[in-house]
Design a protein around this motif. Structure first.
Motif, short mmCIF file in Angstrom:
data_model
loop_
_atom_site.label_atom_id
_atom_site.label_comp_id
_atom_site.label_asym_id
_atom_site.label_seq_id
_atom_site.Cartn_x
_atom_site.Cartn_y
_atom_site.Cartn_z
N CYS A 235 0.84 -1.20 0.00
CA CYS A 235 0.00 0.00 0.00
C CYS A 235 0.87 1.25 0.00
O CYS A 235 1.77 1.38 0.84
CB CYS A 235 -0.90 0.00 1.23
SG CYS A 235 -1.93 1.48 1.38
N CYS B 35 0.01 3.36 3.64
CA CYS B 35 0.44 2.89 4.97
C CYS B 35 1.64 1.94 4.91
O CYS B 35 2.25 1.66 5.92
CB CYS B 35 -0.72 2.22 5.69
SG CYS B 35 -1.23 0.63 5.00
N MET C 115 1.68 -1.27 4.28
CA MET C 115 1.38 -2.67 4.60
C MET C 115 1.32 -3.50 3.32
O MET C 115 0.93 -3.01 2.28
CB MET C 115 0.05 -2.77 5.35
CG MET C 115 0.02 -2.02 6.67
SD MET C 115 1.18 -2.65 7.88
CE MET C 115 0.45 -4.20 8.29
N ASN D 202 -0.45 -6.32 3.03
CA ASN D 202 -1.67 -7.12 3.04
C ASN D 202 -2.68 -6.54 2.06
O ASN D 202 -3.77 -6.12 2.43
CB ASN D 202 -2.24 -7.14 4.47
CG ASN D 202 -3.40 -8.07 4.61
OD1 ASN D 202 -3.57 -8.99 3.82
ND2 ASN D 202 -4.21 -7.84 5.61
N THR D 203 -2.34 -6.48 0.77
CA THR D 203 -3.19 -5.89 -0.25
C THR D 203 -3.73 -6.98 -1.18
O THR D 203 -3.18 -8.07 -1.26
CB THR D 203 -2.42 -4.86 -1.09
OG1 THR D 203 -1.30 -5.49 -1.69
CG2 THR D 203 -1.95 -3.70 -0.22
N CYS E 104 -6.19 -1.96 0.12
CA CYS E 104 -5.49 -2.25 1.37
C CYS E 104 -6.56 -2.38 2.46
O CYS E 104 -7.23 -1.41 2.80
CB CYS E 104 -4.52 -1.14 1.72
SG CYS E 104 -3.71 -1.39 3.32
N PRO E 105 -6.74 -3.57 3.05
CA PRO E 105 -7.75 -3.73 4.09
C PRO E 105 -7.36 -3.07 5.40
O PRO E 105 -8.22 -2.83 6.25
CB PRO E 105 -7.86 -5.25 4.25
CG PRO E 105 -6.56 -5.78 3.78
CD PRO E 105 -6.08 -4.83 2.72
N ASP E 106 -6.08 -2.73 5.59
CA ASP E 106 -5.64 -2.12 6.83
C ASP E 106 -6.05 -0.65 6.94
O ASP E 106 -6.48 -0.20 7.99
CB ASP E 106 -4.12 -2.26 6.98
CG ASP E 106 -3.72 -3.73 7.05
OD1 ASP E 106 -4.34 -4.47 7.83
OD2 ASP E 106 -2.81 -4.12 6.31
N CYS E 107 -5.89 0.12 5.84
CA CYS E 107 -6.23 1.55 5.88
C CYS E 107 -7.35 1.91 4.92
O CYS E 107 -7.70 3.08 4.81
CB CYS E 107 -4.99 2.40 5.59
SG CYS E 107 -4.40 2.33 3.89
#
Length: 113
Positions: free
Chosen positions: A7, A10, A12, A14-15, A24-27
């Motif tokens: 991402c 952020c 991360m 985890n995309t 991006c599920p985190d932000c």
């Protein structure tokens, strides 16, 4: 499986792809798969709800904030009129309230008013 980039907002990894975008599920940031939005993100300033901010807009404080160097607090609902954008920093704006001049505020505590 194609190589999915981290991402740009952020950092991360985890995309996942979703149609023509990466997500991006985190932000909750979404960007086009083919485009490089790192340069575009530097120029875009958004409030806490994701609305675009530009110089001269009015914003409203969404949370009581302590002001460094002052005994005065900014209360929720305080209006900051005629904001100025900080060059190269999409997370901060400059502005004046009725009681305090020369404020630098984080955009995550502001909404477009």
């Amino acid at each position: 499986m194609p190589d999915i980039p981290a991402c740009p907002r952020c950092g991360m990894e985890n995309t996942y792809p979703d149609g023509d975008n990466c997500v991006c599920p985190d932000c909750a940031h979404e960007w086009p798969v083919a485009g490089n939005t790192e340069v575009d993100d530097d120029a875009v300033v958004r409030d806490c709800n994701g609305n675009l901010l530009s110089a001269g807009d009015s914003v409203v404080v969404v949370k009581d904030l302590k002001v460094k160097g002052s005994s005065i607090n900014l209360k929720q609902g305080t209006v900051i009129k005629g904001i100025r954008l900080v060059d190269g920093d999409p997370e901060h704006i400059e502005g004046n309230s009725d009681r305090i001049k020369g404020l630098v505020l984080k955009t995550c505590f502001l909404r477009k008013g």
